[in-house]
Design an enzyme around this catalytic site. Structure first.
Site, PDB file in Angstrom:
ATOM      1  N   HIS A 246     -51.345  67.785   8.390  1.00 45.11           N
ATOM      2  CA  HIS A 246     -51.727  67.969   6.993  1.00 45.11           C
ATOM      3  C   HIS A 246     -53.101  67.347   6.688  1.00 45.11           C
ATOM      4  O   HIS A 246     -53.196  66.244   6.147  1.00 45.11           O
ATOM      5  CB  HIS A 246     -50.679  67.438   6.023  1.00 45.11           C
ATOM      6  CG  HIS A 246     -50.921  67.928   4.624  1.00 45.11           C
ATOM      7  ND1 HIS A 246     -50.668  69.212   4.247  1.00 45.11           N
ATOM      8  CD2 HIS A 246     -51.471  67.331   3.535  1.00 45.11           C
ATOM      9  CE1 HIS A 246     -51.021  69.382   2.987  1.00 45.11           C
ATOM     10  NE2 HIS A 246     -51.523  68.261   2.526  1.00 45.11           N
ATOM     11  N   ASP A 248     -55.946  67.376   4.390  1.00 43.27           N
ATOM     12  CA  ASP A 248     -56.476  67.839   3.103  1.00 43.27           C
ATOM     13  C   ASP A 248     -57.966  68.109   3.273  1.00 43.27           C
ATOM     14  O   ASP A 248     -58.701  67.251   3.771  1.00 43.27           O
ATOM     15  CB  ASP A 248     -56.247  66.774   2.025  1.00 43.27           C
ATOM     16  CG  ASP A 248     -54.797  66.750   1.548  1.00 43.27           C
ATOM     17  OD1 ASP A 248     -54.161  67.826   1.541  1.00 43.27           O
ATOM     18  OD2 ASP A 248     -54.304  65.670   1.193  1.00 43.27           O
ATOM     19  N   ASP A 358     -47.832  71.151   0.179  1.00 38.15           N
ATOM     20  CA  ASP A 358     -48.257  70.087  -0.735  1.00 38.15           C
ATOM     21  C   ASP A 358     -48.796  70.611  -2.067  1.00 38.15           C
ATOM     22  O   ASP A 358     -49.341  69.856  -2.849  1.00 38.15           O
ATOM     23  CB  ASP A 358     -49.351  69.261  -0.009  1.00 38.15           C
ATOM     24  CG  ASP A 358     -49.577  67.908  -0.667  1.00 38.15           C
ATOM     25  OD1 ASP A 358     -48.659  67.409  -1.334  1.00 38.15           O
ATOM     26  OD2 ASP A 358     -50.678  67.354  -0.512  1.00 38.15           O
ATOM     27  N   HIS A 561     -55.795  72.572  -2.831  1.00 37.77           N
ATOM     28  CA  HIS A 561     -54.844  71.955  -3.763  1.00 37.77           C
ATOM     29  C   HIS A 561     -55.209  70.549  -4.265  1.00 37.77           C
ATOM     30  O   HIS A 561     -54.405  69.939  -4.983  1.00 37.77           O
ATOM     31  CB  HIS A 561     -53.426  71.984  -3.197  1.00 37.77           C
ATOM     32  CG  HIS A 561     -53.222  71.200  -1.929  1.00 37.77           C
ATOM     33  ND1 HIS A 561     -53.218  71.771  -0.689  1.00 37.77           N
ATOM     34  CD2 HIS A 561     -53.012  69.889  -1.720  1.00 37.77           C
ATOM     35  CE1 HIS A 561     -53.007  70.848   0.228  1.00 37.77           C
ATOM     36  NE2 HIS A 561     -52.881  69.690  -0.373  1.00 37.77           N
TER      37      HIS A 561
END
Ligand SMILES: [Zn+2]
Length: 1003
Positions: A246, A248, A358, A561
């Site tokens: 994950h 970001d 997420d 996101h």
């Protein structure tokens, strides 16, 4: 006080730390020099920074500084014939490079701020030599960032450790055997035989290990092996485990650091894959791969090889892990279009999964969008974050507004960064509500959010968890494999209809308002540009495909996101705003260029001051437009242009009124109070009062907002409210408009609001400029309308949804703030009122009040968020009937997509003076997009049914259509369609999106 047994058990469990401390034995310190810089330097530039020589404990940088570290030394005699590793921790994130400048292994500081329940973030052990030689030289280069995984400065930017060490492999194996039984013991029934046996072997092995000589270690491992190897007989549940990280793309660090995070994470994955043959890993987001391809081509090639070997999975089909509340429908389709095309062109692969672990809530339009883009499965976990209601399902069929369903799995562990131990597996089994139906659940492991990914410890645990009696067996496999296994017709999963509303992070509909404004603006402007370029291409002008693709991909990037939702640090938002402004200029430049090309060839004989009026919407519009000081009432063709005359005298509209307390045109009569608020809106066309008697509308309220960028604290309505105060106002007429300008002030902040009524229109526009200097305040405006309705209609991608106007249940109450696109409407049978906007998303609807969230001002994670100047428009729109009969859908498009007016230069008179490129004859149908096909000169038309009705429509063009095909969202042919003289006849189901490819004759 522990009793005797507790004390013994505590001793047993703590002993694992003693074992761990014996694994690595430092034998020599490394020499350390570093070349520091403010921004990253490439490998060839590595010595151009400022040189410092460092000892452990000495400082080398501040947050987000960079450095190339050079570690040197030689293996001392104690390392002879031993396994040698390097222990390196710079109290920042780092990556080891080879002699040719390619990343080979990531290193993470142990002091990273990270929730330890998800595992230890440190990666500081670098494999060096399986059989050390005395005098062997160490000489390595490491590219470092002075930030930890989560963008924090850990231990003040100092060097922590740089040593040569012996790795005792037998102690390392012993440690994981001991560890796995310790953690298993914590989840077992303490009265079970399994528990007793485990505690016994742990106790016995602890007592054997006195000096940690080889003999003791072998003996202890033999004792433990009996229980480590004990298997389940016939398990009801098996877990599919997939490694992930994950990453970001931007959050508490800038984008430039994300690119390096990818190098660190991905090189670590590849190194561990060589050591652990069962290891499979996956990563999402083509944008991330593109960055790696550009910055680290050799690393990228190694990834490609692992993808081909089926050890590395391409997760999800979107270009980035996007927000899906706020991007418009076309953006979501483009996420798949560009994302899946990248997988195909780079890896020759497709994926049937949507991967949004997420993202902050999921639009009810998504199932259909996924389906038309060839995506059947959806993986997330975010609904576990609900603040009020527990989401009831983990595996379920998710049904969107149009009835499309996709098989959805919410990670039962409720995290995507599992530590992959018995505690995690046990939690999966406990939580998994569909274990009565499905014998599979998915577990995602690895350090994540800021990347990092799995470490050797995850893989050592999984080696021992393949079938460990006491917890369900775990198999390492691709996530899509998992979905295929649970996708069985004979399994009866529950169904959830409508949006997956996240009962958290509702502040993200409003935080960082400029990101939202620019995103909406670019969505609108790209739409206009693609339509115009499509038409122009048929006249022989070049379609700027490459530039449009580039801009689209960058718009999609900022829909990530944590960017569009406003939950990144200041630098991320500042940098995105700079790029948005450049992209807006580019899109405007391309649009103006095409308008110039077309308008230069339009015939306009017989008109004195001709102007070209371009309308991108799929219906004709009669509107007032202004050019310079001149007004004209124009009739604009659907999706095309028309030549209109300017400079003609327009009527006086003497009956219209504009005073500080009254605005009146032919449609509305609006009365104001002395404080500037509205006390009455009389709809003259439909003869009703829109504002509830005795209540005030458009009061500019300031609420105390102690939340952060994500969350609005629900008690804000209970705290004292403050108000902007009217300082002065003036009223005037401007052509067909009556205008009231109001100047408001609060503290150091000011609002200039122009309230405008235009002849023939029931829309009351509030053109607003705010100079905003508040902290922890939220600016809202509310309209207590005189409507009785249980539900509000909220605009979403390709349709609308209903939401409650009450708090009957906890599910209703949790929706105290809702996300809507261009409008929110409440209607009763014969009349209704909508509140439209041109760049806002946060609304609250309760009883008869529609309340719009205009600005917030949180300080975290983006410092000074939303300070400065903002411009936006919202509009009150009373109407007859419901939102469909009342024309709310069209009104909201018209507010967002104004007519484009262009003076005609010298005229060649080659082109027709009006063109309606495309039109549909059914009001329920909206043509959302017209673009050139990605792979040909055909034109793609994307339309949808906007009201929830079955209908038939004829799609027609003034240009001859040679052939037409029904295609999917990715522009693949589905079937050929008949082209009749009148056009193309389409039967469209409620909310259905239809994608049509047209081969049109060039003019
Ligand atoms: Zn994230």
């Amino acid at each position: 006080m522990f009793n005797f047994f507790e004390e013994r058990d505590h001793k047993i469990l703590s002993f694992k730390d003693t074992i761990q401390s014996k694994i690595f034995e430092p034998i020599s310190d490394l020499e350390v020099e570093a070349y520091t810089s403010k921004e990253p330097l490439s490998y060839p530039e590595r010595t151009t920074g400022d040189r410092v020589v460092l000892q452990p404990g000495e400082k080398w940088g501040d947050l987000f500084d960079c450095a190339w570290f050079h570690f040197t030394g030689s293996v001392p005699s104690e390392g002879c014939a031993e396994k040698i590793v390097l222990l390196i921790d710079v109290n920042g994130e780092a990556c080891v490079f080879d002699d040719e400048g390619n990343p080979v292994r990531g290193l993470t500081n142990g002091s990273s701020i990270y929730e330890r329940i998800h595992g230890e973030p440190a990666k500081k052990v670098l494999q060096f030599n399986d059989c050390g030689k005395e005098g062997q030289k160490v000489d390595i280069w490491v590219d470092a960032g002075c930030n930890d995984l989560i963008g924090e400065l850990s231990k003040d930017g100092t060097l922590e450790q740089a040593q040569i060490a012996v790795c005792h492999e037998n102690i390392r194996s012993l440690y994981y055997d001991y560890w796995i039984l310790c953690e298993l013991s914590c989840v077992l029934d303490k009265n079970s035989a399994r528990y007793s046996r485990i505690m016994k072997v742990l106790f016995d092995s602890m007592n054997i290990l006195q000096t940690f000589n080889d003999e003791e270690i072998d003996k202890a491992r033999q004792i433990l092996a009996v229980e480590v190897n004990r298997k389940n007989a016939d398990p009801c549940l098996t877990l599919s485990a997939a490694g992930n990280a994950h990453i970001d793309l931007a959050w508490l660090w800038p984008i430039r650091e994300t690119i390096r995070k990818a190098a660190r994470t991905f090189s670590t994955v590849l190194e561990l894959m060589d050591r652990y043959p069962d290891y499979v890993f996956g990563s999402s987001q083509p944008q991330l791969y593109l960055w790696v391809k550009e910055a680290y081509p050799k690393l990228y090639d190694r990834i490609k090889a692992k993808v081909a070997e089926k050890r590395w999975e391409l997760h999800g089909g979107m270009w980035v892990e996007s927000d899906v509340n706020m991007p418009n429908g076309e953006s979501l389709i483009r996420q798949f279009l560009y994302g899946k095309r990248f997988w195909q062109s780079e890896f020759g692969m497709d994926t049937e999964m949507l991967w949004l672990p997420d993202t902050f809530g999921y639009s009810a339009a998504l199932p259909q969008i996924m389906k038309i883009c060839g995506v059947r499965y959806f993986m997330t976990q975010k609904l576990a974050w609900n603040s009020v209601n527990k989401f009831p399902h983990y595996t379920f069929d998710w049904e969107g507004i149009d009835g499309s369903t996709v098989l959805t799995h919410i990670l039962p562990e409720e995290t995507y960064i599992s530590h992959a131990g018995p505690r995690a597996i046990s939690k999966v089994e406990d939580n998994y509500a569909q274990k009565n139906v499905s014998d599979r659940a998915l577990l995602l492991y690895g350090i994540g959010d800021g990347g990092g990914g799995p470490g050797a410890e995850h893989l050592e645990r999984l080696e021992r968890l393949k079938n460990l009696q006491g917890v369900p067996p775990v198999k390492q496999e691709f996530s899509e494999e998992f979905f295929k296994k649970i996708d069985r017709d004979d399994l009866d999963y529950p169904r959830w209809r409508g949006e997956l509303y996240l009962e958290k992070h509702q502040g993200t509909y409003t935080s960082q308002a400029k990101n939202k404004k620019y995103n909406r603006f670019l969505e609108v402007k790209l739409r206009d540009l693609e339509l115009l370029a499509s038409i122009a291409s048929l006249y022989g002008f070049e379609y700027p495909q490459q530039k449009i693709d580039e801009i689209w991909k960058e718009v999609l990037l900022y829909q990530f996101h944590d960017v569009l939702p406003g939950s990144s640090i200041k630098r991320v938002h500042d940098e995105s705003l700079q790029r948005y402004e450049i992209m807006i200029d580019e899109v405007e430049g391309l649009t103006q260029g095409l308008l110039q090309d077309i308008s230069g060839n339009i015939g306009a004989s017989g008109t004195e001051n001709p102007v070209m009026v371009f309308n991108s919407l799929s219906w004709e519009r009669d509107e007032w437009v202004k050019l310079g000081q001149d007004w004209a009432n124009v009739n604009a063709s659907a999706m095309g242009w028309k030549i209109e005359e300017f400079g003609k005298k327009i009527p006086e509209f003497a009956e219209f009124k504009a005073t500080q307390l009254l605005l009146e045109n032919d449609a509305l009569k609006v009365e104001f109070s002395q404080d500037g608020s509205i006390k009455s809106v009389w709809d003259k066309f439909n003869e009703f009062e829109a504002i509830r008697k005795g209540e005030k509308a458009n009061v500019l309220k300031l609420y105390t907002d102690n939340g952060d960028a994500w969350d609005i604290q629900t008690e804000y309505r209970c705290l004292p409210v403050e108000y902007f105060k009217l300082e002065n106002s003036k009223a005037y007429k401007d052509g067909p408009c009556v205008v009231l300008e109001q100047n408001y002030v609060y503290n150091k902040s000011r609002i200039l609001q122009k309230i405008i009524l235009t002849q023939g229109s029931s829309r009351m526009d509030f053109e607003t400029t705010v100079d905003w200097h508040e902290k922890h305040k939220m600016l809202r405006s509310e309209f207590p309308v005189d409507i009785l309705a249980e539900q509000a209609t909220c605009d979403i991608q390709f349709g609308s949804i209903k939401r409650p106007t009450h708090k009957n249940t906890s599910w209703d109450e949790a929706k105290f703030e809702i996300c809507a696109h261009k409008y929110v409407d409440i209607s009763q049978n014969e009349r209704g009122v909508a509140l439209l906007n041109d760049c806002k998303y946060g609304y609250r609807v309760f009883d008869n009040i529609i309340d719009i969230n205009l600005l917030r001002s949180p300080d975290f994670p983006g410092k000074d968020a939303d300070q400065g100047r903002h411009t936006f428009v919202y509009s009150l729109y009373p109407h007859k009937g419901d939102h469909i009969e009342g024309g709310v859908i069209r009104a909201s498009y018209e507010l967002n997509m104004p007519l484009t007016v262009k003076s005609l230069p010298d005229k060649k008179q080659d082109l027709a003076s009006s063109l309606s490129f495309l039109t549909v004859d059914n009001e329920n149908i909206v043509i959302e997009t017209v673009k050139k096909a990605q792979d040909s000169n055909d034109i793609i038309v994307r339309l949808y049914e906007a009201t929830g009705s079955n209908c038939r429509t004829v799609l027609s063009s003034e240009m001859p259509v040679k052939d037409a095909w029904l295609v999917d969202g990715l522009e693949n042919d589905l079937q050929k369609i008949d082209v009749q003289a009148s056009g193309i006849v389409l039967d469209v189901k409620p909310w259905e999106i239809k994608n049509i490819k047209l081969n049109l004759t060039k003019v």
